[in-house]
Write an enzyme that holds these catalytic residues in place. Structure first.
Site, PDB file in Angstrom:
ATOM      1  N   CYS A  36      -4.740   2.612  -3.787  1.00 12.08           N
ATOM      2  CA  CYS A  36      -3.422   3.203  -2.935  1.00 12.08           C
ATOM      3  C   CYS A  36      -2.446   2.046  -3.330  1.00 12.08           C
ATOM      4  O   CYS A  36      -1.547   1.819  -2.439  1.00 12.08           O
ATOM      5  CB  CYS A  36      -3.787   3.267  -1.540  1.00 12.08           C
ATOM      6  SG  CYS A  36      -5.000   5.029  -1.288  1.00 12.08           S
ATOM      7  N   LYS A  75     -10.711  -0.426  10.483  1.00 13.06           N
ATOM      8  CA  LYS A  75     -10.919  -1.747   9.661  1.00 13.06           C
ATOM      9  C   LYS A  75     -11.093  -2.932  10.301  1.00 13.06           C
ATOM     10  O   LYS A  75     -11.255  -4.150   9.731  1.00 13.06           O
ATOM     11  CB  LYS A  75      -9.600  -1.995   8.667  1.00 13.06           C
ATOM     12  CG  LYS A  75      -9.145  -0.676   7.724  1.00 13.06           C
ATOM     13  CD  LYS A  75      -7.824  -1.156   7.004  1.00 13.06           C
ATOM     14  CE  LYS A  75      -7.371  -0.016   6.246  1.00 13.06           C
ATOM     15  NZ  LYS A  75      -8.086   0.312   5.121  1.00 13.06           N
ATOM     16  N   ASP A  91       2.897  -4.306   8.413  1.00 14.71           N
ATOM     17  CA  ASP A  91       1.948  -3.535   7.981  1.00 14.71           C
ATOM     18  C   ASP A  91       0.741  -4.466   7.973  1.00 14.71           C
ATOM     19  O   ASP A  91       0.295  -5.224   7.370  1.00 14.71           O
ATOM     20  CB  ASP A  91       1.957  -3.072   6.502  1.00 14.71           C
ATOM     21  CG  ASP A  91       0.613  -2.292   6.244  1.00 14.71           C
ATOM     22  OD1 ASP A  91      -0.528  -2.378   6.988  1.00 14.71           O
ATOM     23  OD2 ASP A  91       0.432  -1.707   5.324  1.00 14.71           O
ATOM     24  N   HIS A 142       0.757  -1.163  -0.067  1.00 18.71           N
ATOM     25  CA  HIS A 142       0.054   0.119   0.024  1.00 18.71           C
ATOM     26  C   HIS A 142       0.836   1.277   0.061  1.00 18.71           C
ATOM     27  O   HIS A 142       1.856   1.335   0.640  1.00 18.71           O
ATOM     28  CB  HIS A 142      -0.772   0.164   1.425  1.00 18.71           C
ATOM     29  CG  HIS A 142      -1.894   1.076   1.254  1.00 18.71           C
ATOM     30  ND1 HIS A 142      -1.743   2.370   1.593  1.00 18.71           N
ATOM     31  CD2 HIS A 142      -3.220   0.743   1.143  1.00 18.71           C
ATOM     32  CE1 HIS A 142      -2.970   2.869   1.611  1.00 18.71           C
ATOM     33  NE2 HIS A 142      -3.890   2.215   1.400  1.00 18.71           N
TER      34      HIS A 142
END
Length: 406
Positions: free
Chosen positions: A365, A225, A199, A122
Site C-alpha cells: 500500500c 497492529k 500517522d 502509506h
C-alpha cells in the site's frame, strides 16, 4: 528481564504449524497476533457485560459504559494526552486520517492551499488528501526522500510556505522501517504555525509515544497492529483543533439536540463518534495497552531493534540481496524490506510460505514509494515483541534455500 519464552506462551498461535513446519510469523506490520488476555477480556465482556453504551440507565449499560470510558483513559495515559476529550475512537488509522482530511479541509482549507505528505507514505495518508483535492481544489505536495530512505529535511523546510495548511507524515515507514524525526518536523512546521498530523500506525506499537512532548496536533494509530482487536483505532487531536473542526459523520451518539430546523452536537470527543462504538473492541484495546505497559515500551523497542540489527547483519551475507531503507538499525524499526537478485517478490514470498515463514510481498500500500525506488514491490519481514533471533535464522536459511532454486 525480557522473558521471550514467557511472552510467547501468551500467543498460542505461535506454536502452530503450517505445511508441517513451525510457523514463523513475520507479517506484524500488517497485523499482530493477540495475547490470550485480550481475547479473554473481550469474551468476558460479551458473556457478562454486553449492552449498548452511554445513556442507558440499566446496570449492564452503565457497566459497559464504564469499561468503554476506562479504555479511553487508558489510551490517554498510553500516549500522554492532556485530556480524555482529546481521544477519539475510530475504526483504525485509515478512518482517523480520513476524519481529519474531511473535517480539516472543509473548515480550514481553500482551493490552492497545500497539504504536505512524503514519498514514503502509506496509501491511507495519500488517497484521503487526493479525494479532498478533487472535491475542493487543494494541492497535495509530496516531499522527497534520499536514496537511503530518509526524509529530506532541507526539502521539507523549503516546502513550508504560506500556502501550507497542514503537514501529514508517517512516524515510521511501513516499507522502509525509517523512523522519521517527527519532533523536528513538528517544530519546523510550528515555527510557521502549521499543524501536523502523524500517522502512527507503525509508531505506536513499537515506540513510546508522548503527544504532549512531540507537540503534534493529531496522532492516529490502530489497535490491531498493537496486539488489540481489529476495527478499532484512535485519533488524538489537540482540544483546540477538535473544537474547531466540524463532525465527520452524523447520527446517534454525536448529537446534543436534533430538531427539524437545527442540530447541535455533543461535546468532545463524542462529536466525532457517530453511531454505536465497538465498545468490546475498546476494552480489548485497553487490555492490549495494559499488556504492552507491563512489558515496557522501551523494553519492546530495544528487543525489536536488536532483532532488526541482527536481521540486517544476517541478510547482508546473502548473495545478490538488496535491502531497502536505512541500513543503520538506529534509524530503522522492526521492518526489513528486500529483494534477492531477479527473483520476483511474489515467488520469494510464496516459497517462503511453504517453508513456514509468513512475510508480506507486494507494494505494501505504498505504490508511490515503489515508483520512487524503481521497483514493483518487495519482500517485507516485520517484527513484534514475540519474535526471536532463531526465527530470523529460519528466515535467512529459507531465503538461501529459495535463492538456490533460481
Amino acid at each position: 528481564m525480557y522473558n521471550i519464552n514467557k511472552i510467547r506462551q501468551d500467543f498460542p498461535i505461535l506454536s502452530r504449524q503450517v505445511y508441517g513446519r513451525p510457523l514463523v510469523y513475520l507479517d506484524n506490520a500488517a497485523t499482530t497476533q493477540k495475547p490470550l488476555c485480550v481475547l479473554d477480556a473481550m469474551r468476558e465482556e460479551y458473556l457478562n457485560v454486553n449492552a449498548n453504551v452511554h445513556r442507558g440507565v440499566h446496570y449492564l449499560s452503565q457497566q459497559a459504559t464504564d469499561l468503554h470510558e476506562a479504555a479511553r483513559e487508558k489510551v490517554r495515559q498510553f500516549i500522554h494526552a492532556r485530556k480524555t476529550e482529546e481521544v477519539v475512537f475510530t475504526r483504525g488509522t485509515t478512518e482517523a486520517i480520513n476524519l481529519v482530511a474531511a473535517s480539516f479541509c472543509e473548515s480550514q482549507m481553500q482551493a490552492g492551499d497545500e497539504v504536505l505528505v512524503s514519498d514514503m507514505e502509506h496509501h491511507s495518508n495519500i488517497v484521503p488528501w487526493q479525494l479532498q483535492a478533487e472535491k475542493r481544489g487543494i494541492v497535495v505536495k509530496h516531499l522527497p526522500i534520499t536514496d537511503d530512505g530518509l526524509l529530506d529535511l532541507s526539502a521539507f523546510r523549503s516546502a513550508l510556505t504560506a500556502k501550507t495548511k497542514l503537514v501529514s507524515i508517517t512516524h515510521v515507514s511501513n516499507v522502509l522501517g525509517t523512523i522519521n524525526p517527527v519532533a523536528d518536523i513538528i517544530r519546523m512546521a510550528h515555527e510557521q504555525e502549521i499543524p501536523v498530523l502523524i500517522d502512527g500506525a507503525q509508531g505506536a506499537p513499537h515506540i513510546a509515544v508522548d503527544v504532549q512532548a512531540l507537540d503534534c496536533d493529531f496522532y492516529a494509530f490502530s489497535g490491531h497492529k498493537m496486539y488489540g482487536p481489529t476495527g478499532v483505532g484512535v485519533l488524538y487531536g489537540k482540544e483546540e483543533w477538535l473544537d474547531r473542526l466540524p463532525p465527520y459523520q452524523g447520527g446517534g451518539e454525536m448529537i446534543d439536540k436534533v430538531t427539524w430546523e437545527h442540530t447541535t452536537f455533543e461535546r468532545l470527543p463524542f462529536k466525532f463518534e457517530a453511531g454505536t462504538p465497538d465498545y468490546v473492541a475498546t476494552h480489548g484495546l485497553a487490555t492490549a495497552i495494559d499488556y504492552l505497559t507491563a512489558i515496557g515500551m522501551d523494553n519492546i523497542q530495544a528487543h525489536e531493534q536488536a532483532l532488526t540489527r541482527y536481521c540486517l547483519e544476517q541478510l547482508q551475507t546473502i548473495e545478490n540481496i538488496h535491502i531497502y531503507g536505512p541500513q543503520d538499525a538506529a534509524e530503522k524499526d522492526a521492518v526489513v524490506s528486500f529483494l534477492v537478485g531477479d527473483i520476483h517478490h511474489l515467488d520469494m514470498g510464496t516459497l517462503l510460505d511453504r517453508l513456514g515463514i509468513a512475510v508480506r510481498t507486494g507494494h505494501h500500500c505504498a505504490q508511490p514509494l515503489m515508483d520512487r525506488l524503481g521497483i514493483s514491490g518487495t519482500v517485507r519481514a516485520s517484527f513484534a515483541l514475540y519474535n526471536t533471533k532463531e526465527e530470523v535464522d529460519a528466515l535467512v536459511a529459507a531465503i538461501r534455500r529459495v535463492s538456490q532454486m533460481f
